[in-house]
Design an enzyme around this catalytic site. Sequence first.
Site, PDB file in Angstrom:
ATOM      1  N   CYS A  14      -3.706  -2.713  -4.290  1.00  0.00           N
ATOM      2  CA  CYS A  14      -4.617  -3.524  -4.757  1.00  0.00           C
ATOM      3  C   CYS A  14      -6.508  -4.085  -3.360  1.00  0.00           C
ATOM      4  CB  CYS A  14      -5.073  -5.019  -5.820  1.00  0.00           C
ATOM      5  SG  CYS A  14      -3.695  -4.293  -7.471  1.00  0.00           S
TER       6      CYS A  14
ATOM      7  N   ASN B 289      -7.025  -4.762 -14.865  1.00  0.00           N
ATOM      8  CA  ASN B 289      -6.940  -5.591 -13.721  1.00  0.00           C
ATOM      9  C   ASN B 289      -7.175  -3.198 -12.446  1.00  0.00           C
ATOM     10  OD1 ASN B 289      -6.048  -4.984 -11.029  1.00  0.00           O
ATOM     11  ND2 ASN B 289      -3.794  -5.949 -11.280  1.00  0.00           N
TER      12      ASN B 289
ATOM     13  N   HIS C 220      -9.463 -10.255  -6.141  1.00  0.00           N
ATOM     14  CA  HIS C 220      -8.816  -8.858  -7.046  1.00  0.00           C
ATOM     15  C   HIS C 220      -9.187  -9.503  -8.130  1.00  0.00           C
ATOM     16  CE1 HIS C 220      -6.435  -5.479  -8.714  1.00  0.00           C
ATOM     17  NE2 HIS C 220      -5.319  -6.045  -8.701  1.00  0.00           N
TER      18      HIS C 220
END
Length: 329
Positions: free
Chosen positions: A112, A283, A253
Amino acid sequence: MPAVQITGIGAIAPSQVVTNDDLASVVATSDEWIASRTGIRQRHILRPDESLLDLAVQAAQEALVRAGRSALDIDLLILATSTPEDLFGSATRLQKELGAVRAVGMDLTAACSGFVFAVATGSQFIRTGTFKTVLIVAADGLSRWTNWEDRTTCILFGDGAGAVVLEAGETEGILGFELRSDGSGVHQLTIESQRQAVDLPSSFAVARSQYQHIYMNGREVYRFAVEAVPDLIEKTLAIHNVVPSAVKGYFLHQANQRILDAVANRLRIPKESIASNIARYGNTSSASVPLILEEWVKADRLQPGELFVMAGFGAGLSWGVILARWGRI
Ligand code: UT7
């Protein structure tokens, strides 16, 4: 030394939308639990016949159009992904699809944090004068590695892709970055490969690798994120003598709305300056930062000259922060 500017941005998610209620028919969960614990209401998921690379191509083409560049201008193409469709990497396939015949292509794996690590990496080639035009593409299809029987992870992830064009220029766009890794936490978030011995009529022994599903120790990763991310943002801003309130937007993020709110509290900034689209996308790993940045750019919420921060964090453990100034788009 040439300055590095972001001159174009593009982002896209698959068209299939999966709501929390849809997931409640697959695992024991509820819209109430998912929304209150994560802020997520829905996510976009690749259909079986869709390719992650097609998303990457579309995001890249949009970024190139906005930059006023063609694929032939690209010197370097970095694909940030943890879910390549080929273990040798997908960057050269992307190069082929785009027709970026002059470009050198490579994959970068940093989960990520991938987009932030890739922008930092690409900007170095411009700063040293090696390359003039760099295309960064972040694309992840974590739905393909999800255990759909594990309610603690399958409700979190969505698929998507984002891209930016970095170019050598006169006014500084990338003001600075800080990147970090801590391998002592590597076991907290993994898609591990397991070995299985292959039975061969031979005098030597070999094994075959097979990747497993996503595993995450959510509580530990949460604890890491709410401490490490604001710490590094503060450090990065201090190095450049910038106070948190001088930054127009924070593009973090998108892992959990509670993490975004905790960062806002720590930095003593209004919640609205921490950009959020987690309710709609979940996500999306490396794609989450360009997906939310693109929304702000498209809505004219970020004007030329304004400061912004990008931050990635996740498996590795890895985390990184970029302080930037919005340029021409
Ligand atoms: O992208 C990389 C970075 N990733 C992150 O930063 C993620 C960080 N972690 C998180 O965001 C949170 O830890 C989660 C959203 C993953 C989980 O939230 P939590 O508040 O930490 O929940 P928990 O894991 O402590 O679980 C609480 C309870 C448990 O039940 P018991 O043991 O208290 O009886 C779980 O079994 O909630 C249960 N639970 C669920 N219940 C309904 C876990 N998942 C679900 C679910 N639906 N989907």
